[in-house]
Design a protein around this motif. Structure first.
Motif, PDB file in Angstrom:
ATOM      1  N   UNK A 121      -7.746 -13.529  -6.353  1.00 31.26           N
ATOM      2  CA  UNK A 121      -8.286 -12.388  -7.090  1.00 31.26           C
ATOM      3  C   UNK A 121      -7.113 -11.705  -7.790  1.00 31.26           C
ATOM      4  N   UNK A 122      -7.318 -11.293  -9.058  1.00 32.96           N
ATOM      5  CA  UNK A 122      -6.221 -10.652  -9.784  1.00 32.96           C
ATOM      6  C   UNK A 122      -6.228  -9.153  -9.468  1.00 32.96           C
ATOM      7  N   UNK A 123      -5.101  -8.499  -9.752  1.00 33.66           N
ATOM      8  CA  UNK A 123      -5.028  -7.051  -9.525  1.00 33.66           C
ATOM      9  C   UNK A 123      -6.043  -6.335 -10.420  1.00 33.66           C
TER      10      UNK A 123
ATOM     11  N   UNK B 215      -5.308  -3.228  -1.322  1.00 39.53           N
ATOM     12  CA  UNK B 215      -6.366  -4.184  -1.002  1.00 39.53           C
ATOM     13  C   UNK B 215      -6.055  -5.550  -1.611  1.00 39.53           C
ATOM     14  N   UNK B 216      -5.503  -5.532  -2.823  1.00 38.82           N
ATOM     15  CA  UNK B 216      -5.155  -6.776  -3.512  1.00 38.82           C
ATOM     16  C   UNK B 216      -4.054  -7.511  -2.728  1.00 38.82           C
TER      17      UNK B 216
ATOM     18  N   UNK C 241      -6.773   5.727  -6.921  1.00 44.11           N
ATOM     19  CA  UNK C 241      -7.471   4.446  -7.088  1.00 44.11           C
ATOM     20  C   UNK C 241      -6.505   3.272  -7.233  1.00 44.11           C
ATOM     21  N   UNK C 242      -5.449   3.447  -8.039  1.00 42.92           N
ATOM     22  CA  UNK C 242      -4.508   2.345  -8.272  1.00 42.92           C
ATOM     23  C   UNK C 242      -3.805   1.953  -6.968  1.00 42.92           C
TER      24      UNK C 242
ATOM     25  N   UNK D  74      -9.746   1.117   1.281  1.00 43.60           N
ATOM     26  CA  UNK D  74      -8.273   1.014   1.324  1.00 43.60           C
ATOM     27  C   UNK D  74      -7.548   2.366   1.245  1.00 43.60           C
ATOM     28  N   UNK D  75      -8.227   3.400   1.724  1.00 44.78           N
ATOM     29  CA  UNK D  75      -7.568   4.716   1.752  1.00 44.78           C
ATOM     30  C   UNK D  75      -6.595   4.801   2.921  1.00 44.78           C
TER      31      UNK D  75
END
Ligand code: DC
Length: 208
Positions: free
Chosen positions: A151-153, A140-141, A133-134, A10-11
């Motif tokens: 799916x949770x964060x 992606x979330x 990262x966050x 997800x970059x």
């Protein structure tokens, strides 16, 4: 012209690579889809992900014209892709396919983790796309929840950290920027701005 685009989950590397492919009229290969499709085969055939020979056989048996896009884009498929990607047998099985794609007349653009370092160390342009990262976990979330995946964060953040660790720490072809890659941090860039910067790198190389 061969363009290598690497970077973590997800970059923005896929978005940038697709935009460059359209802009410069180059065929594009998302190499992560090969590892994801192998991961899905391992899951569906009940193969032990530690069984290197069986995972490599699944990689060799891939029919890249029949990859189920929806199935390979799940978090489960991504996690399994990262697990089987540590196996040298799997990487060897997928090497030639990627190398042949890169060497087609007129060139190509490939994105992944080891394109600039292992698959195409001879690429004309190397980009390494990153973001904190966050930011990547949130992107992606949002993508997965929009597709209905539960799916949770917090889980996504943990999975992102785990994926980064596994991809970067594996001994064979670890995820890293090639020494001659141009780094592009997309954390606070819009898609258009990130693509514009990547286009500028390629155009500069073309002129040189
Ligand atoms: O880019 P992606 O998230 O679709 O890739 C899924 C996994 O596949 C990634 O976590 C590691 C592996 N991979 C790899 O090892 N080498 C590549 N060139 C591309 C992907």
């Amino acid at each position: 012209m061969i363009i290598a685009v690497d970077g973590p989950l997800a970059s923005g590397k896929g978005t940038i690579a697709r935009a460059l492919a359209a802009r410069f009229g180059l065929p594009y290969l998302d190499t992560g889809s090969l590892y994801r499709a192998t991961g899905v085969a391992v899951l569906e055939q009940g193969i032990d992900p530690c069984d290197e020979a069986a995972c490599a056989a699944a990689a060799r048996a891939l029919d890249i014209t029949a990859i189920d896009e929806a199935r390979i884009r799940t978090a489960e498929a991504g996690a399994m892709a990262s697990r089987i990607a540590v196996l040298t047998g799997v990487r060897t099985a997928l090497y030639e396919l990627q190398r042949n794609f890169a060497l087609q007349p007129g060139g190509a653009i490939l994105d992944g983790r080891d394109i600039g370092t292992v698959i195409c160390p001879d690429a004309d342009v190397k980009l390494y796309i990153m973001a904190d990262t966050e930011t990547r976990a949130r992107r992606r979330w949002e993508e997965l929840t929009a597709r209905g995946e539960a799916i949770s964060y917090a889980e996504m953040l943990e999975q992102t950290r785990e994926r980064d660790r596994r991809d970067a720490e594996r001994p064979d072809a670890p995820m890293r920027a090639a020494d001659d890659a141009t780094l592009l941090d997309t954390s606070s860039l819009s898609i258009d701005a990130a693509v514009a910067q990547a286009v500028a790198v390629v155009e500069k190389r073309q002129k040189a």
